[in-house]
Design an enzyme around this catalytic site. Structure first.
Site, short mmCIF file in Angstrom:
data_model
loop_
_atom_site.label_atom_id
_atom_site.label_comp_id
_atom_site.label_asym_id
_atom_site.label_seq_id
_atom_site.Cartn_x
_atom_site.Cartn_y
_atom_site.Cartn_z
N LEU A 33 -4.02 -20.37 15.74
CA LEU A 33 -2.31 -20.28 16.11
C LEU A 33 -1.69 -18.84 15.97
O LEU A 33 -2.25 -17.99 16.09
CB LEU A 33 -1.98 -21.33 14.30
CG LEU A 33 -2.24 -23.00 14.93
CD1 LEU A 33 -1.75 -23.26 13.55
CD2 LEU A 33 -1.80 -23.39 15.51
N SER A 36 -1.88 -16.63 13.17
CA SER A 36 -2.87 -16.48 12.20
C SER A 36 -3.41 -15.21 11.91
O SER A 36 -4.47 -15.23 11.12
CB SER A 36 -3.77 -16.90 13.10
OG SER A 36 -4.46 -17.11 14.21
N LYS A 38 -5.22 -13.37 14.87
CA LYS A 38 -6.23 -12.83 15.01
C LYS A 38 -6.31 -11.18 15.58
O LYS A 38 -7.45 -10.43 15.84
CB LYS A 38 -6.07 -13.83 16.78
CG LYS A 38 -6.32 -16.09 16.51
CD LYS A 38 -6.03 -16.35 18.09
CE LYS A 38 -4.21 -16.08 18.51
NZ LYS A 38 -3.61 -16.36 17.39
N SER A 106 -5.07 -19.71 22.88
CA SER A 106 -6.77 -21.25 23.26
C SER A 106 -7.02 -22.41 22.72
O SER A 106 -7.71 -22.06 22.46
CB SER A 106 -7.82 -20.36 23.90
OG SER A 106 -8.57 -19.84 22.42
#
Length: 197
Positions: A33, A36, A38, A106
């Protein structure tokens, strides 16, 4: 029109490029999300790989959408085209012999499967940055959840658009329980054998 396009075969192979760089090349795909972690974790991992002497490049969702994908919206169709372009670019970069890190929400399983097919399943490492929606909303570093909840952003993943979590990621990072440094080392240790020729 496509019948007039003929792929040119170059004399330098991917294997030769990898040998020159003295490393394997593959794609580390960070999904999760918004908020998050990333990009933060990918950045930390790239720093670790750089310090170990590996040649890398990071593709980030926001950065790519400011450039090559600036013409795309966040509709399901726009997201699909966003991922298609990134997959093709990442495939070229993996072919060049470098390790590619890609941090993108994604949200759709079929799109992540498409990426794996483009770069080759052996070259695709799926990393699920598993942070709860509640935690992402609490962080809301970009203020996007607040806007989505106010109806200012449509098709926002986790709020008014779905996120299909990976079922069998190579690595799963639960950021509620791990620091950035611990997350980086967990991924690094899981890919260590994949790095060297």
């Amino acid at each position: 029109m496509k019948e007039n396009i003929i792929r040119h075969k170059y004399t330098i192979s991917k294997e030769e490029r990898k040998k020159l760089l003295n490393q394997n090349s593959f794609l580390l795909w960070f999904t999760g999300l918004s908020g998050s972690g990333k990009s933060t974790i990918a950045n930390g991992l790239e720093r670790k790989l750089y310090e170990e002497g590996f040649k890398t490049y990071t593709l980030d969702g926001d950065n790519v959408r400011k450039g090559i994908n600036s013409d795309l919206d966040f509709s399901p169709e726009g997201r699909k085209e966003n991922i298609r372009r990134i997959a093709e670019v990442a495939g070229l970069m993996v072919d060049s012999g470098i390790i590619v890190l890609a941090a993108f929400v994604s949200p759709y399983k079929k799109d992540r499967e498409f990426i794996a097919n483009v770069v080759g399943n052996d070259n695709f490492v799926e990393i699920f940055v598993n942070t709860s929606l509640e935690e992402c909303e609490k962080r809301d570093v970009k203020g996007l959840y607040k806007k989505a909840r106010a109806g200012e952003i449509k098709d926002f993943t986790g709020v008014n658009a779905p996120y299909e979590a990976p079922e069998n990621p190579e690595v799963e990072i639960v950021t509620d329980n791990l620091s950035i440094e611990e997350s980086v080392m967990k991924i690094y240790n899981s890919i260590r054998t994949k790095l060297a020729l």
